[in-house]
Write a protein that holds these residues in place. Structure first.
Motif, PDB file in Angstrom:
ATOM      1  N   LEU A  40      -0.020   1.788   3.306  1.00  0.00           N
ATOM      2  CA  LEU A  40      -0.516   2.595   3.915  1.00  0.00           C
ATOM      3  C   LEU A  40       0.663   3.508   3.958  1.00  0.00           C
ATOM      4  N   LEU A  41       1.546   3.326   5.062  1.00  0.00           N
ATOM      5  CA  LEU A  41       2.867   3.357   5.812  1.00  0.00           C
ATOM      6  C   LEU A  41       3.559   4.055   5.296  1.00  0.00           C
ATOM      7  N   ALA A  42       4.351   3.915   4.145  1.00  0.00           N
ATOM      8  CA  ALA A  42       4.510   4.739   2.930  1.00  0.00           C
ATOM      9  C   ALA A  42       4.217   5.969   2.360  1.00  0.00           C
ATOM     10  N   VAL A  43       2.969   5.594   2.098  1.00  0.00           N
ATOM     11  CA  VAL A  43       1.829   7.386   2.193  1.00  0.00           C
ATOM     12  C   VAL A  43       1.433   7.936   3.270  1.00  0.00           C
ATOM     13  N   VAL A  44       1.854   7.695   4.560  1.00  0.00           N
ATOM     14  CA  VAL A  44       2.150   8.323   5.724  1.00  0.00           C
ATOM     15  C   VAL A  44       2.689   8.505   5.977  1.00  0.00           C
ATOM     16  N   ALA A  45       3.749   7.990   5.541  1.00  0.00           N
ATOM     17  CA  ALA A  45       5.554   8.820   5.453  1.00  0.00           C
ATOM     18  C   ALA A  45       5.677   9.308   4.534  1.00  0.00           C
ATOM     19  N   LEU A  46       5.232   9.822   3.107  1.00  0.00           N
ATOM     20  CA  LEU A  46       5.146  10.427   3.111  1.00  0.00           C
ATOM     21  C   LEU A  46       4.732  11.840   3.207  1.00  0.00           C
TER      22      LEU A  46
END
Length: 406
Positions: free
Chosen positions: A25-31
């Motif tokens: 989820l954090l990776a998606v938010v950062a992207l």
């Protein structure tokens, strides 16, 4: 001590299982945040700096775009932390900008491609202002994007259209000729659509006097604690053979277990990988429903078509409620006569439907595979930007008839 070890290991296992999901989820938010920053920088470069917008208009435009970008990023927090009515005042600008950004970005990219293809044809001569082509492009893109946004807002705020279809099913009983199902889907009660919208939809559905009402998921965007009162008007939905509901992906994001309890309190029958027999005029058919498959990833509640159809009489027709149209691949192999779905919104904002088609082959309307039919609603509300461009919302009336009926 042995009795304590089991729960401890279970809790540790759950935390370990949650860790990859949190990281993903954090990776998606950062992207998403990174792409949003790049999109805003690109538009400012092409439509503000290259055309040489003079001061103080340049600084004002940069500040406006930055403020709208921040509002767009903060929208998820405002919609969850503030009371619904107050949240809408802050959410609306960010969501509107999200839609306008999408349209402006597409038009700017298209104009870049066009200018590249034309090449030297747009190269200015010595006596020509070198910024003139950029200014023409900026004005054209801004004008088209503004007009498209206005049309999209008008499409989102207007009442859903009434769409009536007659479907002929090979196994449909003659005694049930003309049986009417009214489908509503993807209502997305939450940040921008509230109690008034729910009351209007309920009145429209009841005015059609359906035999059965099907709500095919994505009822809400937000927790049951926040939105319980906003969906209360749906308790007024009426049909002699019942009102049925299946979960959608946004219901899972919003806490499906809590919402299932609320929906049941509204008088709807929730079908969670199960079926019921509907009897009328001395004839019967099966109505089945499945959870949205995202429930498996979030809470271990998979979309289970075999379980929903287990134990039924194979000679009897079956109508399946499934939020995601991709369920049709399995449903058509399982002998389902008709599947009702939503999820796609018909693309909602053109040309987004072409991106949707990459993931979902059935974006809207009626489709056939073998003896099975699929109807995909464009949805009754909207999600995210309050825009609907070339994809109007709908309340669908499906009239079921046997093939041999005249």
């Amino acid at each position: 001590m042995a009795e304590l070890a089991g729960p401890t290991r279970t809790g540790t296992g759950r935390r370990r299982a949650a860790a990859p999901r949190a990281a993903a989820l954090l990776a998606v938010v950062a992207l998403v945040l990174g792409l949003a920053v790049l999109a805003h920088r690109y538009l400012l470069a092409r439509l503000v700096f290259e055309p040489g917008v003079p001061e103080p208009f340049r600084s004002a435009l940069v500040a406006l775009v930055a403020a709208l970008g921040v509002a767009m990023v903060l929208e998820p927090f405002a919609s969850r932390l503030l009371p619904p009515r107050r949240a809408r005042l802050l959410v609306a600008p960010g969501m509107l900008w999200m839609g306008a950004l999408f349209l402006t970005l597409n038009l700017t990219l298209a104009s870049d491609l066009l200018l590249w293809l034309l090449g030297a044809g747009f190269a200015p001569g010595e006596a020509v202002d070198p910024q003139a082509p950029a200014r023409v492009r900026a004005l054209a893109v801004a004008g088209l994007a503004g007009a498209a946004t206005a049309l999209g807002v008008r499409g989102a705020l207007r009442a859903p259209v009434h769409r009536r279809l007659e479907l002929r099913l090979a196994r449909w009983p003659a005694a049930l000729d003309g049986f009417r199902i009214v489908q509503i889907s993807d209502l997305h009660v939450g940040p921008l659509l509230g109690r008034r919208f729910a009351a209007e939809v309920t009145a429209r559905v009841n005015a059609l006097a359906p035999d059965l009402v099907a709500v095919t998921g994505d009822l809400v965007d937000g927790s049951a604690a926040r939105l319980r009162d906003e969906v209360a008007p749906f308790a007024g939905l009426r049909a002699p053979h019942g009102v049925y509901f299946v979960t959608g992906n946004h219901d899972w994001y919003s806490g499906a277990d809590d919402w299932v309890a609320v929906v049941r309190g509204l008088g709807m029958r929730v079908l969670r990988n199960e079926r019921v027999e509907i009897e009328a005029a001395g004839a019967r058919f099966d109505l089945a429903g499945v959870d949205d498959h995202r429930g498996d990833w979030l809470h271990g509640s998979p979309c289970d078509v075999p379980r929903a159809l287990a134990g039924r009489d194979p000679a009897r027709p079956v109508v399946l409620l499934a939020h995601d149209p991709t369920t049709f691949a399995e449903a058509s192999r399982s002998g389902v006569d008709l599947q009702l779905s939503g999820h796609t919104h018909g693309g909602q904002i053109w040309p987004f439907r072409w991106l949707v088609r990459l993931a979902v082959p059935w974006v809207e309307g009626l489709h056939r595979r073998g003896a099975s039919l699929l109807y995909v609603s464009r949805g009754t509300g909207f999600w995210g930007p309050p825009l609907r461009l070339l994809a109007p919302a709908e309340i669908t009336e499906l009239v079921l008839r046997p093939e041999e009926a005249a």
